[in-house]
Each structure stands twice: as C-alpha cells, then as structure tokens.
Motif scaffolding. Structure first.
Motif, PDB file in Angstrom:
ATOM      1  N   GLU A  48       0.961  -1.103   0.116  1.00  0.00           N
ATOM      2  CA  GLU A  48      -0.132  -0.456  -0.111  1.00  0.00           C
ATOM      3  C   GLU A  48       0.719   1.018  -0.078  1.00  0.00           C
ATOM      4  O   GLU A  48       0.448   2.200  -0.924  1.00  0.00           O
ATOM      5  CB  GLU A  48      -0.476   0.324   1.190  1.00  0.00           C
ATOM      6  CG  GLU A  48      -2.056  -1.209   1.440  1.00  0.00           C
ATOM      7  CD  GLU A  48      -2.693  -1.047  -0.221  1.00  0.00           C
ATOM      8  OE1 GLU A  48      -3.860   0.067  -0.414  1.00  0.00           O
ATOM      9  OE2 GLU A  48      -3.323  -1.458  -1.146  1.00  0.00           O
ATOM     10  N   LEU A  51       2.157   1.784  -3.908  1.00  0.00           N
ATOM     11  CA  LEU A  51       1.117   2.750  -4.056  1.00  0.00           C
ATOM     12  C   LEU A  51       1.010   4.063  -4.276  1.00  0.00           C
ATOM     13  O   LEU A  51       0.927   5.196  -5.080  1.00  0.00           O
ATOM     14  CB  LEU A  51      -0.607   2.001  -3.836  1.00  0.00           C
ATOM     15  CG  LEU A  51      -0.883   0.402  -4.066  1.00  0.00           C
ATOM     16  CD1 LEU A  51      -1.815  -0.355  -3.870  1.00  0.00           C
ATOM     17  CD2 LEU A  51      -0.892   0.304  -5.824  1.00  0.00           C
ATOM     18  N   ASN A  54       4.025   5.825  -5.908  1.00  0.00           N
ATOM     19  CA  ASN A  54       3.470   5.697  -7.507  1.00  0.00           C
ATOM     20  C   ASN A  54       2.117   6.691  -7.579  1.00  0.00           C
ATOM     21  O   ASN A  54       1.870   6.238  -9.133  1.00  0.00           O
ATOM     22  CB  ASN A  54       3.465   4.089  -7.752  1.00  0.00           C
ATOM     23  CG  ASN A  54       4.313   3.685  -7.550  1.00  0.00           C
ATOM     24  OD1 ASN A  54       5.903   3.935  -7.884  1.00  0.00           O
ATOM     25  ND2 ASN A  54       4.097   1.881  -7.383  1.00  0.00           N
ATOM     26  N   ARG A  55       1.841   7.706  -6.862  1.00  0.00           N
ATOM     27  CA  ARG A  55       0.860   8.349  -6.704  1.00  0.00           C
ATOM     28  C   ARG A  55      -0.801   7.698  -7.174  1.00  0.00           C
ATOM     29  O   ARG A  55      -0.918   7.960  -7.728  1.00  0.00           O
ATOM     30  CB  ARG A  55       1.104   9.113  -7.527  1.00  0.00           C
ATOM     31  CG  ARG A  55       2.243  10.510  -6.950  1.00  0.00           C
ATOM     32  CD  ARG A  55       2.241  11.721  -8.523  1.00  0.00           C
ATOM     33  NE  ARG A  55       3.423  12.034  -7.482  1.00  0.00           N
ATOM     34  CZ  ARG A  55       4.041  13.175  -8.166  1.00  0.00           C
ATOM     35  NH1 ARG A  55       3.342  13.684  -8.894  1.00  0.00           N
ATOM     36  NH2 ARG A  55       4.502  14.271  -7.120  1.00  0.00           N
ATOM     37  N   GLN A  56      -0.755   6.169  -6.475  1.00  0.00           N
ATOM     38  CA  GLN A  56      -1.921   6.160  -7.382  1.00  0.00           C
ATOM     39  C   GLN A  56      -3.135   5.834  -6.432  1.00  0.00           C
ATOM     40  O   GLN A  56      -4.190   5.980  -6.747  1.00  0.00           O
ATOM     41  CB  GLN A  56      -1.430   4.012  -7.807  1.00  0.00           C
ATOM     42  CG  GLN A  56      -0.608   4.086  -9.205  1.00  0.00           C
ATOM     43  CD  GLN A  56       0.197   2.302  -9.661  1.00  0.00           C
ATOM     44  OE1 GLN A  56       0.678   1.888  -8.631  1.00  0.00           O
ATOM     45  NE2 GLN A  56      -1.294   1.381  -9.925  1.00  0.00           N
ATOM     46  N   LYS A  57      -2.749   5.752  -4.548  1.00  0.00           N
ATOM     47  CA  LYS A  57      -3.640   5.846  -3.563  1.00  0.00           C
ATOM     48  C   LYS A  57      -2.892   7.408  -2.573  1.00  0.00           C
ATOM     49  O   LYS A  57      -1.528   7.512  -3.340  1.00  0.00           O
ATOM     50  CB  LYS A  57      -3.491   4.665  -2.999  1.00  0.00           C
ATOM     51  CG  LYS A  57      -4.382   3.543  -3.944  1.00  0.00           C
ATOM     52  CD  LYS A  57      -4.439   2.434  -2.355  1.00  0.00           C
ATOM     53  CE  LYS A  57      -5.808   1.419  -2.818  1.00  0.00           C
ATOM     54  NZ  LYS A  57      -5.815   0.675  -2.055  1.00  0.00           N
ATOM     55  N   THR A  58      -3.318   7.548  -2.172  1.00  0.00           N
ATOM     56  CA  THR A  58      -3.363   9.169  -1.521  1.00  0.00           C
ATOM     57  C   THR A  58      -3.059   7.916   0.490  1.00  0.00           C
ATOM     58  O   THR A  58      -3.599   6.900   0.355  1.00  0.00           O
ATOM     59  CB  THR A  58      -4.326   9.800  -0.897  1.00  0.00           C
ATOM     60  OG1 THR A  58      -5.524   9.450  -0.696  1.00  0.00           O
ATOM     61  CG2 THR A  58      -4.529  10.914  -2.262  1.00  0.00           C
ATOM     62  N   ASP A  61      -5.906   7.189   1.885  1.00  0.00           N
ATOM     63  CA  ASP A  61      -6.767   6.332   1.480  1.00  0.00           C
ATOM     64  C   ASP A  61      -6.644   4.949   2.025  1.00  0.00           C
ATOM     65  O   ASP A  61      -7.275   3.166   2.385  1.00  0.00           O
ATOM     66  CB  ASP A  61      -6.361   6.029   0.452  1.00  0.00           C
ATOM     67  CG  ASP A  61      -7.084   7.314  -1.121  1.00  0.00           C
ATOM     68  OD1 ASP A  61      -8.084   7.505  -0.116  1.00  0.00           O
ATOM     69  OD2 ASP A  61      -5.832   7.458  -2.103  1.00  0.00           O
TER      70      ASP A  61
END
Length: 300
Positions: A48, A51, A54-58, A61
């Motif tokens: 997590e 992620l 990689n700026r796929q989640k904050t 989140d």
C-alpha cells in the motif's frame, strides 16, 4: 531478532530451527486466526505504501484500513490470550510443577481462585545458569498454578491489622496480599504485592501487558487501601537523558505514585539496565497532572 528472543536457533548449516517457545507462539496465534509468523500484514502495508509512492493512492486512502486491520488483530489477540497460555502449556511445564522445586513452607497464603492454601516454593537450582539465586514462587496444588515472586526480600502473608488472622485480599483477583519485608538481599522499607496481579498486571488499573513488576503501590484501584498508583496508569513525561546518553532503548521518564508520594523515574529502573534517574516530588502533593507546556530552558 528471533534468536535473541529465543524463538529459534541456528545450526552449523546456518538453518533456523524453531524452539519450543517459537512453536508455542505460532500455534497460539494460528489458533486465533492470525498467522503472525508470516509477513502478510507487513507485506500488505508495504504494498500500500508503494501505491502511495507511485501516486496511485493517497495517504488518507491507506492509513485507515491498515490501522483497522492492526486494531482487529490486537483486539483478537487480547481477547483470546488464553489460547497462548494453552499453547505454552503443551510445550512447557507449569511454574512450580515437578521435582525441580522444593517446598519452603506449606499452607503459606490463600489462593484467589479456589480459596485453598498455596505453598511457598523455591527452585532447586538456577535454570540455564542464571546468575541470581533460585527463584521463589507461590504454588497452588489444587489449581496447579504457580506465581513467581520477587527475587529479593522476605515474604510474609498479609493479615488484618487487628491481629484477627483474617487474610488481607486483593479486591481485583481475591488473592491474599504478600508483604515484602527487609531481608534476603532487600534493604528497602517494604512493600506489598498481589501474586496474581504481580504476574499478570491488570491494565484497567495501571498495569501493562508485559507482565511482572506490578506491586500494590503501582496499582490505581479506587477502593483498595494498599493501592498507590495514579488513576489511568503511569504518565510518560519525557525521554530519559541518562538512557539517551548511554544509548539504551526504552528510556522514558514516568510520573508514578507510591506510598512515599509522587516520583519521576525511568521505565528502565526495573529492567536489566537499572537506570538510576529519580526525582522525588514534594511529599505534600495531593494531585499532580502533566500538561503540554514545554520548558524554555531544557525543552522538556
């Protein structure tokens, strides 16, 4: 490491072999539904975090769900702690059972579980070459349970002040209170302890779950005359300068209360390091609280 904690040993081929302690822990946690011997929870947390990187989640989140999973794991482990005891019992002999102890005095004090007499026992010799003298313990033959006592001091079962012979009992677990008097290497002014609470400190009255070293003066029970602890438990005030200078972990100064009053002392006082940081506060103090203000001189 797992070797330092005696969970596993390493053989001449550099292979890890689980010890009885390690096996018991795995069995106990597996019976709760959590395979804590596997890195699943940590692996998921790292995935997590990647992620987020990689700026796929904050951050928002992932923090909530991860904390909820950890909280669920802690809640279950606390609720089902008996399963750890059951696993340990399959691999280890109970304290005081067998021929490795001798009876110093039968009918010594009263058990809080069955209300029958417990015996004062002592180990025949030190296990694993411990430097200290053989340990003393109270053992209930009916319940087949043993309770390790302090290494130093003369043990006396506590009775009512009126010399009626009535046992003074702990209001938490109903065990007869034991007084620790000067002697057998102890030179202090004496203190009291409950065998059950000393071995298994009650968290609701200031105890922690690491076990041991919980005399009555640390307890915060509201109605017990022997309890001298702070309501809500010990309060952390600042990190210990002595331990920081010696690079010792776990050094934190706690606000405590005992029969002599309030004191600031290091959490490592009763640990192997025996940190000597101690500041006695005015004995006339009736109540002391810790606020969030920072000293401009020393930044504590």
């Amino acid at each position: 490491t797992i070797q330092d904690r005696d969970y596993a040993t390493k053989d001449h081929s550099q292979r890890f072999l689980p010890t009885p302690l390690g096996i018991a822990l795995i069995e106990g946690y597996n019976s709760m539904g959590y395979q804590l011997n596997k890195p699943d929870l940590r692996r998921e947390t790292e995935r997590e975090c990647n992620l987020v990187a990689n700026r796929q989640k904050t951050k928002d989140d992932i923090v909530g769900p991860i904390l909820n999973k950890m909280k669920d794991c802690y809640t279950v482990a606390t609720r089902d702690a008996r399963k750890l005891d059951e696993a340990m019992a399959r691999h280890f002999q109970r304290v005081g059972v067998g021929n490795d102890t001798i009876v110093l005095q039968a009918n010594f004090s009263e058990c809080g579980n069955c209300q029958r007499a417990m015996a004062l026992k002592q180990e025949r010799q030190n296990p694993r070459g411990r430097a200290n003298d053989p340990r003393k313990m109270l053992f209930c033959n009916t319940c087949q349970e043993g309770y390790i006592m302090p290494h130093r001091g003369r043990l006396c079962p506590k009775t009512a002040e009126e010399n009626t012979g009535a046992a003074v009992k702990c209001p938490i677990c109903n065990f007869q209170v034991i007084s620790i008097a000067r002697g057998d290497g102890y030179e202090g002014n004496g203190y009291n302890l409950c065998p059950k609470c000393y071995a298994d400190p009650p968290p609701e009255h200031g105890g922690t779950r690491n076990g041991g070293n919980f005399p009555c003066f640390s307890c915060s029970h509201p109605t017990c005359a022997l309890a001298g602890g702070i309501q809500g438990g010990e309060v952390e005030v600042f990190s210990c300068p002595f331990c920081r200078e010696r690079r010792v972990q776990g050094g934190k100064i706690l606000l405590r209360k005992n029969t002599r009053g309030y004191v600031l002392s290091c959490a490592n006082y009763s640990a192997r390091q025996r940190c000597s940081f101690t500041i006695w506060l005015p004995r006339a103090s009736q109540s002391i609280t810790v606020d969030d203000n920072i000293c401009s001189r020393c930044s504590t």
